[in-house]
Design an enzyme around this catalytic site. Structure first.
Site, short mmCIF file in Angstrom:
data_model
loop_
_atom_site.label_atom_id
_atom_site.label_comp_id
_atom_site.label_asym_id
_atom_site.label_seq_id
_atom_site.Cartn_x
_atom_site.Cartn_y
_atom_site.Cartn_z
N ALA A 136 83.98 78.65 -17.62
CA ALA A 136 82.93 78.87 -18.61
C ALA A 136 81.75 77.65 -18.62
CB ALA A 136 83.12 79.62 -20.01
N GLY A 140 78.29 76.89 -19.80
CA GLY A 140 78.21 78.02 -20.74
C GLY A 140 77.02 78.90 -20.35
N GLY A 141 76.36 78.56 -19.21
CA GLY A 141 75.12 79.39 -19.04
C GLY A 141 75.17 80.90 -18.72
N GLU A 169 87.54 77.37 -20.70
CA GLU A 169 87.03 76.03 -20.20
C GLU A 169 88.16 75.18 -20.67
OE1 GLU A 169 84.60 75.05 -17.90
OE2 GLU A 169 85.58 72.95 -18.26
N CYS A 199 78.71 78.65 -6.70
CA CYS A 199 77.32 78.07 -6.30
C CYS A 199 77.29 77.30 -4.91
CB CYS A 199 76.89 77.04 -7.39
SG CYS A 199 75.14 76.76 -7.07
#
Ligand code: SAM
Length: 469
Positions: free
Chosen positions: A291, A294-295, A315, A409
Site C-alpha cells: 500500500a 497510500g495513493g 506495507e 507501474c
C-alpha cells in the site's frame, strides 16, 4: 623523482591546485544549482526531483532562475546517456578517467548546446567558468576544447553518428535518439508489439513533464466541486480526476484537508476498475497488499466507505506504512506494517484485493529525470519473483468468487504478462477493458496497458483475476 602536483589540464583526477593568479570567475547561480544537482545525483544517488527543490531554496533561487536551473538539471539528467556518448566521442580519454565535477560541467554544457536555445558561445563560456571556479580549474581549457567539438554538430547529427540506422535496428536507434538505455527501449518495444511504430512516441513521452492530476475522493468532494475550488479541468477518463494546469496543489484546501489528493489518472483508473469488477455475494472487505505510500489506499478507502465496508492496507516499510496512515486518516482503513507474502490474515478473508506490486517503475520514468539511467535490468528477475509470491498471497487471501487486481507501474512484459503466466486453472482473468469505459486504445485484452503517449497517464498495467476455486 616526484612529479610537481597540480591540476591535470585534461580534467583528470590528479590533486587540484588553483592557479595563483586570476581569481575564480563569478558563475551564474542557475547553472551552479544545476551543477550541484548533477553532482548530488552522481555522488549521493540523489533523486533529482527531491534534491533540486532543496538546492534552489538554499540558493534562494526562484522565478526565471529557478526555471532555468530546473530545465538544465532535469534535461541533463534525462539525456545523460546520449550526452555521455557524445562527450566520449569528442574526448581522447575514457569518461571514467575524467574528474566527476568536470564531467558534470561538460554534461551541462552539452545539454545547453544541443537541447536549448542558449547561444553556443554562452553555453561554452558559462561551462568553462563553472570548471574554472570548481575543484579542477586547470581543466577549463580541456572543457572548452571538448565543447567546441560538441557544438560542431546538432543533436540530430550526433544521433546519426552514434545510433544504428533505424531500419536495421529500430530498438537501438530509438534508444540513442531518445536517450534511453537499450534494455528499456527493448522492454517498451516488446510491450508495444505489434505496434512498433509507436516506440519513438512511447520513449519520447518520458521527456514530457506530466501534468498534475488530482483525485476527488468519492463521498468527500465531487469532481465538479474540486474543479470549482482548485481550477483545472475534469479528467478525460477517471470519474474522479481533475487536471491541474498550474499552481501548487499543496495550497488547495481540499488537498490539504484530505478530501482530494494528487494522483495520476492511471492510478485512479486501475483502482476504480478493481472496485467496479463484477462480484457475486458480499463486498465489504477489501485489502491493499502493497500500500505505501497510500495513493490507491486513499481512493479505495473512500470507495469502500460508500459500500459500508473496510479496507486493510499492508506495507512492510515502517516509514511508508506511516505515510499510508496519514493518507487514509478519517477513512475506514486499518494499516498493518507487514510483509504482503505473509501478512497474518486468514485465507479467503477478502472480497477484493489490490496488489500494486513493487516493480521497476518503467511506467513512470517521466516523473524521475535520472531514473532511466539508474534502473538496472539485473533487478527485473528479483522483482518478478517477489511479484509472483505476492500474487500467490493475494490469491490465497481473496475469497472464492472474489477479485484480485494485479497492477504494476511498468509495461515490462516480465513484470506483467510474465507473472500472470504462472496462474493456475483455478482463476479467470476478467476483461479489464470493460471496467474502463471510454478509455481508448486498450488493446486486445483481457489485461490493460496504459501509456503516457496514448492516455497521458503513467504506463500502468492491470489484470483483474477472479478466484474460481
Ligand atoms: C508500487 S508501490 C505501491 C504504491 C501504492 N499502491 C500507492 O498507490 O501509493 C509498491 C509498494 O510495495 C511495497 N513492498 C515491497 N515489498 C513488499 C512486500 N514484500 N509486501 C508488501 N509490500 C511490499 C513497497 O514498499 C512499496 O511501498
Amino acid at each position: 623523482m616526484t612529479r610537481p602536483s597540480g591540476p591535470d589540464r585534461r580534467g583528470g583526477t590528479r590533486p587540484p591546485r588553483r592557479p595563483d593568479t586570476a581569481p575564480p570567475p563569478a558563475v551564474d547561480q542557475a547553472r551552479a544549482a544545476a551543477l550541484e544537482l548533477l553532482s548530488a545525483v552522481r555522488t549521493d544517488g540523489a533523486y533529482a526531483n527531491l534534491a533540486l527543490p532543496r538546492i534552489l531554496a538554499a540558493r534562494g533561487l526562484s522565478g526565471r532562475d529557478a526555471g532555468l536551473a530546473t530545465d538544465l538539471a532535469y534535461g541533463s539528467c534525462r539525456a545523460m546517456g546520449l550526452i555521455d556518448g557524445i562527450i566520449a566521442e569528442c574526448s581522447d580519454r575514457p569518461l571514467e578517467d575524467l574528474d566527476g565535477a568536470v564531467l558534470d560541467a561538460l554534461r551541462l554544457g552539452t545539454y545547453q548546446l544541443l537541447r536549448t536555445r542558449i547561444p553556443a558561445h554562452a553555453a561554452v563560456s558559462t561551462t568553462v567558468d563553472l570548471v574554472r571556479s570548481g575543484p579542477r580549474p586547470g581543466a577549463a581549457g580541456f572543457a572548452n576544447a571538448i565543447l567546441r567539438k560538441v557544438g560542431q554538430r546538432s543533436e540530430d547529427q550526433w544521433v546519426a553518428v552514434l545510433a544504428p540506422p533505424v531500419d536495421v535496428d529500430p530498438v537501438g536507434h530509438w534508444a540513442v535518439a531518445t536517450a534511453h538505455p537499450r534494455w528499456i527501449s527493448q522492454a517498451f518495444a516488446d510491450a508495444l508489439a505489434p505496434r512498433s511504430d509507436e516506440l519513438a512516441a512511447a520513449l519520447q513521452a518520458d521527456d514530457v513533464r506530466p501534468r498534475v492530476h488530482l483525485v476527488a475522493r468519492p463521498g468527500r468532494i465531487t469532481r465538479d466541486e474540486l474543479v470549482a475550488a482548485a481550477g483545472g479541468t475534469a479528467a478525460a477518463y477517471s470519474p474522479y480526476g481533475v487536471y491541474l494546469d498550474e499552481g501548487d496543489p499543496g495550497r488547495i484546501a481540499a488537498v490539504a484537508d484530505g478530501r482530494a489528493a494528487v494522483q495520476d489518472e492511471g492510478s485512479q483508473l486501475v483502482a476504480v476498475a478493481l472496485a467496479n469488477a463484477p462480484l457475486e455475494g458480499t463486498d465489504r472487505r477489501w485489502l491493499d497488499l502493497a500500500a505505501g505510500p497510500g495513493g490507491k489506499a486513499g481512493l479505495l478507502g473512500a470507495l469502500v466507505a460508500g459500500r459500508d465496508g473496510t479496507l486493510d492496507a499492508v506495507e512492510p516499510a515502517p516509514h511508508r506504512a506511516d505515510l499510508v496512515r496519514k493518507t487514509v486518516r478519517g477513512l475506514p482503513v486499518t494499516v498493518r506494517t507487514a510483509d504482503g507474502r505473509d501478512p497474518g490474515f486468514e485465507p479467503g478473508t477478502f472480497d477484493r484485493v489490490l496488489l500494486d506490486a513493487p516493480c521497476t517503475g518503467l511506467g513512470a520514468l517521466r516523473r524521475r529525470p535520472e531514473a532511466r539511467w539508474r534502473r538496472s535490468p539485473s533487478a527485473v528477475a528479483g522483482l518478478v519473483s517477489l511479484q509472483g509470491e505476492l500474487l500467490a498471497s493475494a490469491l490465497r487471501l481473496v475469497r472464492v468468487g472474489g477479485v484480485v487486481g494485479y497492477v504494476t507501474c511498468s509495461p515490462h512484459l516480465a513484470e506483467t504478462e510474465g507473472v500472470l503466466r504462472r496462474l493456475g486453472d483455478d482463476v479467470t482473468v476478467l476483461d479489464a477493458r470493460a471496467m474502463l469505459p471510454g478509455v481508448p486504445d486498450l488493446g486486445d485484452g483481457p489485461t490493460v496497458q496504459l501509456w503516457p503517449h496514448r492516455h497521458g497517464t503513467d504506463a500502468m498495467f492491470l489484470a483483474l483475476i477472479r478466484r474460481d476455486a
